[in-house]
Design an enzyme around this catalytic site. Structure first.
Site, PDB file in Angstrom:
ATOM      1  N   GLY A 168      70.511 -29.816 -54.179  1.00 49.55           N
ATOM      2  CA  GLY A 168      71.255 -30.277 -54.272  1.00 49.55           C
ATOM      3  C   GLY A 168      71.525 -31.278 -52.663  1.00 49.55           C
TER       4      GLY A 168
ATOM      5  CG  ASP B 166      83.706 -31.165 -55.713  1.00 48.66           C
ATOM      6  OD1 ASP B 166      84.912 -32.561 -55.619  1.00 48.66           O
ATOM      7  OD2 ASP B 166      83.582 -30.674 -57.043  1.00 48.66           O
TER       8      ASP B 166
ATOM      9  CE  LYS C  14      82.953 -36.468 -56.234  1.00 50.79           C
ATOM     10  NZ  LYS C  14      82.847 -35.397 -57.538  1.00 50.79           N
TER      11      LYS C  14
ATOM     12  CG  PHE D 216      79.815 -36.179 -63.115  1.00 49.46           C
ATOM     13  CD1 PHE D 216      80.285 -34.813 -61.745  1.00 49.46           C
ATOM     14  CD2 PHE D 216      78.709 -36.273 -62.141  1.00 49.46           C
ATOM     15  CE1 PHE D 216      79.696 -33.536 -61.808  1.00 49.46           C
ATOM     16  CE2 PHE D 216      77.983 -34.993 -61.522  1.00 49.46           C
ATOM     17  CZ  PHE D 216      78.145 -34.097 -61.758  1.00 49.46           C
TER      18      PHE D 216
ATOM     19  CG  ASP E  56      72.492 -31.433 -61.334  1.00 48.56           C
ATOM     20  OD1 ASP E  56      72.710 -31.229 -59.975  1.00 48.56           O
ATOM     21  OD2 ASP E  56      72.235 -30.549 -62.147  1.00 48.56           O
TER      22      ASP E  56
HETATM   23  P1  IMP Z   1      82.513 -27.200 -54.374  1.00 49.10           P
HETATM   24  O1  IMP Z   1      82.249 -25.593 -54.417  1.00 49.10           O
HETATM   25  O2  IMP Z   1      83.844 -27.572 -55.642  1.00 49.10           O
HETATM   26  O3  IMP Z   1      82.976 -27.780 -53.290  1.00 49.10           O
HETATM   27  O4  IMP Z   1      81.111 -27.417 -55.516  1.00 49.10           O
HETATM   28  C1  IMP Z   1      80.139 -28.566 -54.670  1.00 49.10           C
HETATM   29  C2  IMP Z   1      78.961 -28.420 -55.349  1.00 49.10           C
HETATM   30  O5  IMP Z   1      79.504 -29.279 -56.269  1.00 49.10           O
HETATM   31  C3  IMP Z   1      77.918 -30.054 -54.846  1.00 49.10           C
HETATM   32  O6  IMP Z   1      76.744 -29.017 -53.980  1.00 49.10           O
HETATM   33  C4  IMP Z   1      77.334 -30.408 -55.975  1.00 49.10           C
HETATM   34  O7  IMP Z   1      75.853 -29.462 -56.939  1.00 49.10           O
HETATM   35  C5  IMP Z   1      78.508 -30.128 -57.165  1.00 49.10           C
HETATM   36  N1  IMP Z   1      78.751 -31.565 -57.170  1.00 49.10           N
HETATM   37  C6  IMP Z   1      80.501 -31.973 -56.812  1.00 49.10           C
HETATM   38  N2  IMP Z   1      80.817 -33.019 -56.540  1.00 49.10           N
HETATM   39  C7  IMP Z   1      79.325 -33.635 -57.860  1.00 49.10           C
HETATM   40  C8  IMP Z   1      79.113 -35.197 -58.656  1.00 49.10           C
HETATM   41  O8  IMP Z   1      80.229 -35.915 -58.435  1.00 49.10           O
HETATM   42  N3  IMP Z   1      78.335 -35.584 -59.238  1.00 49.10           N
HETATM   43  C9  IMP Z   1      77.447 -33.723 -58.489  1.00 49.10           C
HETATM   44  N4  IMP Z   1      77.696 -32.609 -58.992  1.00 49.10           N
HETATM   45  C10 IMP Z   1      78.632 -32.303 -58.063  1.00 49.10           C
HETATM   46 MG    MG Z   2      74.464 -29.224 -58.707  1.00 49.25          MG
END
Ligand code: IMP
Ligand code: MG
Length: 174
Positions: free
Chosen positions: A38, A97, A125, A146, A153
């Site tokens: 990403g 996220d 987020k 999302f 992606d």
């Molecule tokens: P975390 O561990 O929940 O902070 O996840 C981060 C990862 O989740 C990012 O590197 C993205 O690959 C994926 N992700 C989180 N939110 C989104 C979104 O809205 N669209 C696409 N991928 C997301």
């Molecule tokens: Mg991803």
């Protein structure tokens, strides 16, 4: 799909993060570590906005949502090659996220004893956070929708969109 951030808005946020990093590490070198896949687009644009001696590396993880909201596990699938000891490391991520990925990567990379460790996240987020972690450089705080495009992606699609869009409820099944 509704556009949340245009390519021009993204470009100015990336330029501003590049200027901050250039200022914060004036006279030093930095290692930019992109989280595959990403962060590839963000890293390649950001690198060109950093006026420092900079090198790149990449790391990849797989995250399991787990069956419940309290689950969540991150597994390393590709490590960095660069020795990080005494280096200024900037971890470059598309979106912060829940924070579980960054929390895992921070622990993993800090164990290499870098001189400094910073996180640059294009998007944040904050409403979804499940572990206390913040990025040092953030492009935009975004709502709990999302998002796809500019590296992000949905099932590997839409990474090549030049702007960031909101994936409609009817376009995906969670
Ligand atoms: P975390 O561990 O929940 O902070 O996840 C981060 C990862 O989740 C990012 O590197 C993205 O690959 C994926 N992700 C989180 N939110 C989104 C979104 O809205 N669209 C696409 N991928 C997301
Ligand atoms: Mg991803």
């Amino acid at each position: 799909m509704e556009v949340l951030l245009t390519r021009d808005q993204i470009a100015s946020a990336v330029a501003s993060i590049g200027q901050q990093i250039t200022r914060d590490f004036a006279g030093e070198t930095v290692v930019l570590i992109g989280v595959l896949k990403g962060a590839c687009l963000f890293l390649s644009d950001l690198a060109r906005e950093i006026q420092l001696d900079a090198t790149f590396d990449f790391i990849a993880v797989r995250s399991y949502a787990g069956g419940t909201m309290s689950g969540g596990e991150v597994q390393l699938i590709k490590d960095v090659i660069t020795p990080l000891r005494d280096k200024n490391v900037v971890l470059v991520e598309d979106i912060l996220d829940t924070g579980l990925t960054m929390n895992f990567l921070r622990k993993h990379l800090v164990a290499h004893q870098p001189r400094s460790f910073k996180i640059a996240a294009l998007l944040d987020k904050p409403s979804r956070r499940r572990t206390p972690i913040e990025a040092d450089y953030v492009g935009f705080k975004v709502p709990d929708k999302f998002l796809v495009g500019y590296g992000l992606d949905y099932d590997e699609r839409y990474r090549n969109l030049p702007d960031i869009r909101i994936l409609g409820e009817d376009e995906h099944v969670v």
